[in-house]
Design a protein around this motif. Sequence first.
Motif, PDB file in Angstrom:
ATOM      1  N   LEU A  41       0.830  -1.209   0.000  1.00 26.23           N
ATOM      2  CA  LEU A  41       0.000   0.000   0.000  1.00 26.23           C
ATOM      3  C   LEU A  41       0.864   1.258   0.000  1.00 26.23           C
ATOM      4  O   LEU A  41       0.540   2.253  -0.651  1.00 26.23           O
ATOM      5  N   ALA A  42       1.968   1.208   0.746  1.00 30.71           N
ATOM      6  CA  ALA A  42       2.851   2.375   0.863  1.00 30.71           C
ATOM      7  C   ALA A  42       3.549   2.713  -0.448  1.00 30.71           C
ATOM      8  O   ALA A  42       4.064   3.828  -0.602  1.00 30.71           O
ATOM      9  N   SER A  43       3.568   1.778  -1.389  1.00 33.54           N
ATOM     10  CA  SER A  43       4.148   2.082  -2.699  1.00 33.54           C
ATOM     11  C   SER A  43       3.224   3.004  -3.502  1.00 33.54           C
ATOM     12  O   SER A  43       3.641   3.585  -4.508  1.00 33.54           O
ATOM     13  N   VAL A  44       1.975   3.166  -3.039  1.00 33.93           N
ATOM     14  CA  VAL A  44       0.991   3.997  -3.737  1.00 33.93           C
ATOM     15  C   VAL A  44       0.522   5.160  -2.846  1.00 33.93           C
ATOM     16  O   VAL A  44       0.337   6.283  -3.317  1.00 33.93           O
ATOM     17  N   ILE A  45       0.349   4.870  -1.567  1.00 33.94           N
ATOM     18  CA  ILE A  45      -0.210   5.839  -0.615  1.00 33.94           C
ATOM     19  C   ILE A  45       0.915   6.347   0.280  1.00 33.94           C
ATOM     20  O   ILE A  45       1.712   5.552   0.788  1.00 33.94           O
ATOM     21  N   PRO A  46       1.022   7.659   0.530  1.00 34.70           N
ATOM     22  CA  PRO A  46       2.110   8.208   1.350  1.00 34.70           C
ATOM     23  C   PRO A  46       1.910   7.940   2.846  1.00 34.70           C
ATOM     24  O   PRO A  46       1.458   8.809   3.597  1.00 34.70           O
ATOM     25  N   LEU A  47       2.273   6.725   3.274  1.00 35.46           N
ATOM     26  CA  LEU A  47       2.080   6.336   4.665  1.00 35.46           C
ATOM     27  C   LEU A  47       3.204   6.812   5.582  1.00 35.46           C
ATOM     28  O   LEU A  47       3.067   6.745   6.807  1.00 35.46           O
ATOM     29  N   ALA A  48       4.294   7.279   5.031  1.00 38.29           N
ATOM     30  CA  ALA A  48       5.488   7.509   5.848  1.00 38.29           C
ATOM     31  C   ALA A  48       5.715   8.953   6.258  1.00 38.29           C
ATOM     32  O   ALA A  48       6.488   9.205   7.184  1.00 38.29           O
ATOM     33  N   ASP A  49       5.069   9.919   5.608  1.00 41.72           N
ATOM     34  CA  ASP A  49       5.464  11.317   5.830  1.00 41.72           C
ATOM     35  C   ASP A  49       4.476  12.136   6.646  1.00 41.72           C
ATOM     36  O   ASP A  49       4.604  13.353   6.747  1.00 41.72           O
ATOM     37  N   GLY A  50       3.457  11.499   7.256  1.00 47.15           N
ATOM     38  CA  GLY A  50       2.495  12.237   8.066  1.00 47.15           C
ATOM     39  C   GLY A  50       1.291  12.727   7.305  1.00 47.15           C
ATOM     40  O   GLY A  50       0.384  13.322   7.899  1.00 47.15           O
ATOM     41  N   THR A  51       1.252  12.508   5.981  1.00 45.70           N
ATOM     42  CA  THR A  51       0.076  12.906   5.200  1.00 45.70           C
ATOM     43  C   THR A  51      -1.133  12.090   5.623  1.00 45.70           C
ATOM     44  O   THR A  51      -2.247  12.610   5.758  1.00 45.70           O
ATOM     45  N   ILE A  52      -0.922  10.781   5.808  1.00 42.92           N
ATOM     46  CA  ILE A  52      -1.984   9.880   6.250  1.00 42.92           C
ATOM     47  C   ILE A  52      -1.849   9.696   7.753  1.00 42.92           C
ATOM     48  O   ILE A  52      -0.847   9.151   8.247  1.00 42.92           O
ATOM     49  N   ARG A  53      -2.834  10.145   8.508  1.00 45.32           N
ATOM     50  CA  ARG A  53      -2.800  10.008   9.963  1.00 45.32           C
ATOM     51  C   ARG A  53      -3.988   9.215  10.504  1.00 45.32           C
ATOM     52  O   ARG A  53      -3.832   8.389  11.391  1.00 45.32           O
ATOM     53  N   THR A  54      -5.206   9.458   9.997  1.00 43.23           N
ATOM     54  CA  THR A  54      -6.390   8.767  10.499  1.00 43.23           C
ATOM     55  C   THR A  54      -6.926   7.808   9.441  1.00 43.23           C
ATOM     56  O   THR A  54      -7.052   8.163   8.272  1.00 43.23           O
ATOM     57  N   ALA A  55      -7.235   6.592   9.877  1.00 41.89           N
ATOM     58  CA  ALA A  55      -7.722   5.562   8.960  1.00 41.89           C
ATOM     59  C   ALA A  55      -8.972   4.914   9.541  1.00 41.89           C
ATOM     60  O   ALA A  55      -9.163   4.876  10.758  1.00 41.89           O
ATOM     61  N   LEU A  56      -9.810   4.395   8.660  1.00 42.70           N
ATOM     62  CA  LEU A  56     -11.017   3.665   9.044  1.00 42.70           C
ATOM     63  C   LEU A  56     -10.928   2.262   8.467  1.00 42.70           C
ATOM     64  O   LEU A  56     -10.746   2.096   7.263  1.00 42.70           O
ATOM     65  N   ASP A  57     -11.059   1.253   9.346  1.00 37.00           N
ATOM     66  CA  ASP A  57     -11.013  -0.136   8.892  1.00 37.00           C
ATOM     67  C   ASP A  57     -12.386  -0.752   9.109  1.00 37.00           C
ATOM     68  O   ASP A  57     -12.821  -0.973  10.250  1.00 37.00           O
ATOM     69  N   THR A  58     -13.102  -1.005   8.005  1.00 37.18           N
ATOM     70  CA  THR A  58     -14.464  -1.548   8.071  1.00 37.18           C
ATOM     71  C   THR A  58     -14.397  -3.067   8.060  1.00 37.18           C
ATOM     72  O   THR A  58     -13.776  -3.650   7.181  1.00 37.18           O
ATOM     73  N   GLY A  59     -15.057  -3.700   9.040  1.00 39.73           N
ATOM     74  CA  GLY A  59     -14.988  -5.152   9.131  1.00 39.73           C
ATOM     75  C   GLY A  59     -13.586  -5.601   9.464  1.00 39.73           C
ATOM     76  O   GLY A  59     -12.953  -6.337   8.721  1.00 39.73           O
ATOM     77  N   CYS A  60     -13.097  -5.160  10.625  1.00 40.51           N
ATOM     78  CA  CYS A  60     -11.657  -5.181  10.919  1.00 40.51           C
ATOM     79  C   CYS A  60     -11.103  -6.517  11.373  1.00 40.51           C
ATOM     80  O   CYS A  60      -9.878  -6.681  11.483  1.00 40.51           O
ATOM     81  N   GLY A  61     -11.951  -7.501  11.686  1.00 39.19           N
ATOM     82  CA  GLY A  61     -11.423  -8.740  12.260  1.00 39.19           C
ATOM     83  C   GLY A  61     -10.786  -8.464  13.615  1.00 39.19           C
ATOM     84  O   GLY A  61     -11.361  -7.779  14.464  1.00 39.19           O
ATOM     85  N   VAL A  62      -9.574  -8.952  13.820  1.00 34.96           N
ATOM     86  CA  VAL A  62      -8.875  -8.713  15.089  1.00 34.96           C
ATOM     87  C   VAL A  62      -7.978  -7.483  15.003  1.00 34.96           C
ATOM     88  O   VAL A  62      -7.109  -7.275  15.837  1.00 34.96           O
ATOM     89  N   ALA A  63      -8.170  -6.661  13.971  1.00 36.80           N
ATOM     90  CA  ALA A  63      -7.554  -5.340  13.826  1.00 36.80           C
ATOM     91  C   ALA A  63      -6.043  -5.364  13.634  1.00 36.80           C
ATOM     92  O   ALA A  63      -5.354  -4.448  14.063  1.00 36.80           O
ATOM     93  N   SER A  64      -5.524  -6.364  12.950  1.00 40.11           N
ATOM     94  CA  SER A  64      -4.088  -6.379  12.671  1.00 40.11           C
ATOM     95  C   SER A  64      -3.685  -5.254  11.719  1.00 40.11           C
ATOM     96  O   SER A  64      -2.572  -4.741  11.794  1.00 40.11           O
ATOM     97  N   PHE A  65      -4.594  -4.870  10.832  1.00 39.70           N
ATOM     98  CA  PHE A  65      -4.319  -3.740   9.932  1.00 39.70           C
ATOM     99  C   PHE A  65      -4.010  -2.492  10.757  1.00 39.70           C
ATOM    100  O   PHE A  65      -2.987  -1.830  10.573  1.00 39.70           O
ATOM    101  N   GLY A  66      -4.893  -2.171  11.699  1.00 37.40           N
ATOM    102  CA  GLY A  66      -4.683  -1.006  12.547  1.00 37.40           C
ATOM    103  C   GLY A  66      -3.505  -1.159  13.492  1.00 37.40           C
ATOM    104  O   GLY A  66      -2.794  -0.189  13.780  1.00 37.40           O
ATOM    105  N   ALA A  67      -3.288  -2.385  13.973  1.00 36.64           N
ATOM    106  CA  ALA A  67      -2.187  -2.621  14.915  1.00 36.64           C
ATOM    107  C   ALA A  67      -0.839  -2.311  14.281  1.00 36.64           C
ATOM    108  O   ALA A  67       0.026  -1.675  14.906  1.00 36.64           O
TER     109      ALA A  67
END
Length: 588
Positions: free
Chosen positions: A178-204
């Motif tokens: 995902l980071a190859s497309v979305i700027p996850l490293a520079d503070g542009t992306i701070r808040t995320a929503l995970d729909t149907g998260c399971g045990v939330a490993s994405f957020g973790a």
Amino acid sequence: MTIVIVMGLSCFFYILGAWQKSGTGRGDSIALRVNQETDCTILPNLHFETHHTISGANPLIMSNKMIEPCHIRYSDYTPCQDQNRAMAFPRENMTYRERHCPVENEKLHCLIPAPKGYVTPFSWPKSRDYVPFANAPYKSLTVEKAVQNWIQYQGDVFKFPGGGTMFPNGANAYLDELASVIPLADGTIRTALDTGCGVASFGAYLMDRNVLTMSFAPRDSHEAQVQFALERGVPAVIGVLGTIKLPYPSRSFDMAHCSRCLIPWESNGGMYMMEVDRVLRPGGYWILSGPPINWKKYYQSWKRSKQDAEEDQHRIENIAEMLCWDKIYEKDDIAIWQKQGNSYSCHQKDGHASKMCAVQDADDVWYKKMESCVTPPVEAAQLKKFPERLSAIPPRILEGQVPGITEEVYEEDNKLWKKHVNTYKRVNKLIGSSRYRNIMDMNAGLGSFAATLHSPRSWVMNVVPSISERNTLGIIYERGLIGIYHDWCEAFSTYPRTYDLIHGNGIFSLYQNKCDAEDILLEMDRILRPEGAVILRDSADVLNKVRSMVGGMRWKSKLLDHEDGPHVPEKILISVKEYWVGSEEQNS
């Protein structure tokens, strides 16, 4: 004679003041005692350290059993997502998985017990990977998701390898793509929503990249998935995309995510994608991995016809185009769209304008019906990158969108809460440490309490009550924090024992004559972990009433003066919930 009398009185009071200042005066000794009682080192009846780790437990001696414990069968009771009550509602559009709270005569007026053997969760970051089995003793996911690396059972703990249905090789590898497309490293992306998260490993695992994720999933056959997330120290709530709008303001999230979340995005005229569009910021990203993406490879294993699988993706593509989302990536099982930063001209195209919602306030969402219409676009706000975003003046304030909240009010609020939090830390030296991972602010205001506490060691669920005079949750999200709307006359959408520290500023004054204070306290007790702490700030008369109630709830408490001295009407109540567990015999 007048001059002589005035001079005599002046001399008398001078001598009296000197005598009191010497320390022998009664007034000064009283002041000294008050100062000692409010000093951080002199709270003899409160202990903030945990005493019940995985190595053993030593239950405390109980007293003041005015409110009895509930039966042990209620140890994981979620009042507004009760499984038995849910079955009375229609299954269409997941209505039965939405919030359905008990009426007054159905409410439990007892203390929810912890299961036998309950222990303090591991500290972060170990908690991300390990959860004590006794805290959430449910093994079904270890069997159902065994090949997907969700969760494994090892002795007296659950292990979370970081896998998921769509990322069996681990969340980090998935996030790297995902980071190859979305700027996850520079503070542009701070808040995320995970729909149907399971045990939330994405957020973790996003936390390692300084991204804070609001994860939600229903209480369904995937037993205790949200409970596992919170035991891991990851923000999550029980929730579902059904018929009611999500309890978040418009333009809240920099990124939204669905990883095989089984939400029928193409149904109801695209209503669920329209709701994601409402909470997604201009310029934000939507990630869809799993069905129907890569349908050519998987349609047979999904037990779908080739034509139906292709049609599902085609409908999603059309809805995204209508929402003015640009598809920027598709490879294997992952597709990514980006919401246009300025979509006015796009929405003026043929057929687009007719689908606009007629609502005046896109943030008025508490128990409001979801609609199959598009939230009118606004010009993209110029948000700072995080962490500068935390202290910068939010665009909603700069644009005057919240009446009564000016730049000066915002700056003063920040200063005030730095002062308040410093006081809390003097009283409880463990605040700011890994001892308190999951923190809730019941009446968050502008989010300055959470901003002051900001640390990788903890996160704050900022709650803006639905009855608040000012709707400030959008401001909180613009600071790079997360939160939710809620009415404290009802139960919160979480499992028992999911927060380490609860803070409430004026919450009981706010709800005076709205609902019973005892109901609010019982809900606080339900979601607070054993040996968790509570900090309440309110008027003296209100807190004295609260203090008398918590004496029968197995809380130990101390009433303190305001930082500015005993003459300030506002006081502080510090409480600690005692450790106790339930048993089949209903004895603790």
